[in-house]
Design a protein around this motif. Structure first.
Motif, short mmCIF file in Angstrom:
data_model
loop_
_atom_site.label_atom_id
_atom_site.label_comp_id
_atom_site.label_asym_id
_atom_site.label_seq_id
_atom_site.Cartn_x
_atom_site.Cartn_y
_atom_site.Cartn_z
N UNK A 122 -8.32 -0.21 -7.34
CA UNK A 122 -9.72 -0.60 -7.08
C UNK A 122 -10.12 -1.89 -7.80
N UNK A 123 -9.33 -2.30 -8.78
CA UNK A 123 -9.61 -3.57 -9.47
C UNK A 123 -9.11 -4.78 -8.67
N UNK A 124 -8.40 -4.51 -7.57
CA UNK A 124 -7.97 -5.60 -6.70
C UNK A 124 -6.53 -6.02 -6.86
N UNK A 125 -5.80 -5.40 -7.76
CA UNK A 125 -4.40 -5.76 -7.97
C UNK A 125 -3.52 -5.07 -6.94
N UNK A 126 -2.67 -5.83 -6.27
CA UNK A 126 -1.79 -5.29 -5.24
C UNK A 126 -0.59 -4.62 -5.90
N UNK A 127 -0.28 -3.40 -5.44
CA UNK A 127 0.82 -2.61 -6.00
C UNK A 127 1.71 -2.15 -4.85
N UNK A 128 3.02 -2.32 -4.98
CA UNK A 128 3.95 -1.94 -3.93
C UNK A 128 4.20 -0.44 -3.87
N UNK A 129 3.76 0.18 -2.79
CA UNK A 129 3.90 1.63 -2.63
C UNK A 129 4.50 2.01 -1.28
N UNK A 130 4.99 1.03 -0.53
CA UNK A 130 5.39 1.33 0.86
C UNK A 130 6.56 2.30 0.94
N UNK A 131 7.47 2.28 -0.04
CA UNK A 131 8.60 3.20 0.01
C UNK A 131 8.12 4.65 -0.02
N UNK A 132 7.13 4.94 -0.87
CA UNK A 132 6.57 6.28 -0.95
C UNK A 132 5.80 6.62 0.32
N UNK A 133 5.03 5.66 0.82
CA UNK A 133 4.17 5.92 1.97
C UNK A 133 5.00 6.27 3.21
N UNK A 134 6.04 5.49 3.49
CA UNK A 134 6.81 5.73 4.72
C UNK A 134 7.61 7.03 4.65
N UNK A 135 7.93 7.47 3.43
CA UNK A 135 8.61 8.76 3.30
C UNK A 135 7.65 9.92 3.51
N UNK A 136 6.40 9.73 3.13
CA UNK A 136 5.44 10.84 3.14
C UNK A 136 4.62 10.93 4.42
N UNK A 137 4.37 9.81 5.08
CA UNK A 137 3.44 9.80 6.21
C UNK A 137 4.12 9.32 7.48
N UNK A 138 3.96 10.06 8.55
CA UNK A 138 4.44 9.61 9.85
C UNK A 138 3.57 8.45 10.35
N UNK A 139 4.20 7.53 11.08
CA UNK A 139 3.45 6.45 11.71
C UNK A 139 3.33 5.19 10.88
N UNK A 140 3.85 5.20 9.65
CA UNK A 140 3.79 4.01 8.80
C UNK A 140 5.21 3.47 8.61
N UNK A 141 5.33 2.14 8.63
CA UNK A 141 6.63 1.50 8.45
C UNK A 141 6.51 0.45 7.35
N UNK A 142 7.63 0.18 6.72
CA UNK A 142 7.64 -0.77 5.62
C UNK A 142 7.80 -2.19 6.14
N UNK A 143 7.29 -3.13 5.38
CA UNK A 143 7.52 -4.55 5.57
C UNK A 143 8.59 -4.97 4.54
N UNK A 144 9.15 -6.18 4.66
CA UNK A 144 10.19 -6.59 3.70
C UNK A 144 9.74 -6.53 2.24
N UNK A 145 8.47 -6.86 1.97
CA UNK A 145 7.92 -6.74 0.63
C UNK A 145 7.18 -5.41 0.54
N UNK A 146 7.33 -4.71 -0.58
CA UNK A 146 6.81 -3.34 -0.70
C UNK A 146 5.30 -3.28 -0.87
N UNK A 147 4.65 -4.42 -1.05
CA UNK A 147 3.22 -4.38 -1.36
C UNK A 147 2.33 -4.22 -0.14
N UNK A 148 2.89 -4.38 1.06
CA UNK A 148 2.08 -4.05 2.23
C UNK A 148 2.84 -3.08 3.12
N UNK A 149 2.06 -2.42 3.95
CA UNK A 149 2.60 -1.38 4.81
C UNK A 149 1.94 -1.55 6.19
N UNK A 150 2.63 -1.10 7.24
CA UNK A 150 2.13 -1.31 8.59
C UNK A 150 1.99 0.02 9.33
#
Length: 378
Positions: free
Chosen positions: A16-44
């Motif tokens: 919430x302070x605005x700092x970007x944190x790479x979480x895409x590896x966790x997200x794509x394992x846990x949630x259907x419909x999300x895919x990773x980008x080459x950098x872990x800080x954004x997710x699609x």
């Protein structure tokens, strides 16, 4: 008649302070419909195609609410607005998949120039040559959609001098992409690029707009507009999409909306490239050159012209109500202009981003409660 529509949404995750944190590896394992980008800080995530804007709105909101809930389960994490690393402290690349050779190539070739967030707007057109014609028109008008969507005036904690820093630095690939004359031309050109290694694969066509489909370049079924910065306001995104759809519906019945009929292809590509650069710099205030006659025109005025042209088409097809947020964008400015106004008034970049994080989360929740409860998206 309306077209099917869908989105590919790239977003940053962080605090919430605005700092970007790479979480895409966790997200794509846990949630259907999300895919990773080459950098872990954004997710699609990608929405299914719908003709209905109401269903499209819920398809846009529901995965985001699911993602927000999951981020909260990991800790105090949220979604970060903007299309560049506004507050990052370095230009380091954070690999999401260290064993992916295509990601090797992207990191080594482009670095953080591709660590951006955006929205790709897809509209279904089944006839391949009509699709290629649509791509020609939208290619020469793509700078207008960038002007409406610009949301990346900051990078690494400072204002860059651009309204869309993302598009200013993004590596458009290959360097020279023509206005394709036909589906056969697109096939031939793509095969040549793959043979010459100017494209690593059929996805490696990073231009403002491209034909897309299940088996590129041979089987195509949709136009993909790629130039837009991330539009976090769902209603604003629907408005930009409705403008694009209405323009295409107008084109289907108007043979004069054909760029190749008014100028040489190479001249139009040069004009359009210059317009893209101007829109990245100044968005709605950019001085552009009209593709039909080369005359100078401010982006905001050109959008107003097209709005008036397509409004009867939109009304006849039942989508005119979704255009209305465009008036507010033209009047009050896009996200980049709003942020820069606050910055010029003395607000620091971090405070601007923090304020928007809160506003967007609240807006999304209110919208979902008001609109999506009765609509089944699945």
């Amino acid at each position: 008649m309306t077209l099917s529509k869908g989105f590919e949404i790239e977003m940053y995750t962080g605090t919430p302070q605005g700092d970007v944190v790479g979480l895409s590896d966790k997200i794509v394992r846990a949630l259907d419909g999300f895919v990773r980008e080459p950098d872990s800080r954004n997710v699609e995530y990608t929405t299914a195609p719908f003709c209905s804007y109401d269903r499209l709105l819920c398809a846009l909101l529901k995965p985001r609410q699911k993602l927000r809930a999951y981020l909260q389960s990991l800790g105090d994490y949220t979604l970060i607005p903007g299309s560049t690393l506004s507050l990052a402290k370095s230009d380091r690349f954070y690999r999401s998949d260290p064993n992916n050779p295509y990601h090797d190539y992207i990191e080594q070739t482009y670095g953080i120039k591709v660590v951006t967030a955006s929205v790709h707007i897809n509209l279904g057109i089944s006839d391949p040559d009509l699709l290629i014609r649509a791509c020609r028109l939208i290619r020469v008008e793509a700078p207008l959609y960038l002007a409406l969507s610009a949301s990346s005036p900051f990078l690494l904690g400072r204002a860059t001098g651009y309204h869309s820093t993302r598009w200013q630095m993004f590596p458009k690939t290959p360097d020279n992409v023509p206005l394709f004359e036909s589906h056969a031309h697109f096939i031939r050109w793509t095969e040549e690029q793959l043979a010459a290694k100017t494209m690593q694969n059929v996805r490696h066509l990073w231009s403002s707009v491209r034909p897309n489909g299940d088996r590129r370049p041979y089987k195509l079924n949709r136009l993909e507009l790629r130039i837009c910065d991330l539009i976090v306001d769902p209603l604003a995104l629907l408005a930009v999409t409705a403008l694009l759809e209405a323009r295409l519906l107008q084109m289907f019945g108007d043979p004069s909306l054909e760029p190749l009929a008014v100028s040489h292809e190479r001249d139009l590509v040069a004009l359009t490239d210059a317009n893209e650069a101007a829109a990245a710099k100044s968005s709605l205030d950019a001085e552009l050159h009209h593709w039909q006659d080369g005359s100078k025109i401010i982006a905001r005025d050109w959008i107003e012209q097209i709005y008036k042209e397509v409004y009867p088409v939109a009304k006849a097809n039942g989508i005119s109500c979704f255009l209305s947020p465009l008036k507010k964008i033209l009047r009050s400015g896009n996200k980049a202009q709003q942020w820069l106004k606050l910055h010029q008034q003395g607000m620091d970049v971090r405070t601007i981003i923090q304020q928007d994080i809160q506003d967007i989360a609240r807006q999304e929740k209110d919208l979902e409660d008001a609109v999506c409860r009765e609509i089944l998206v699945a």
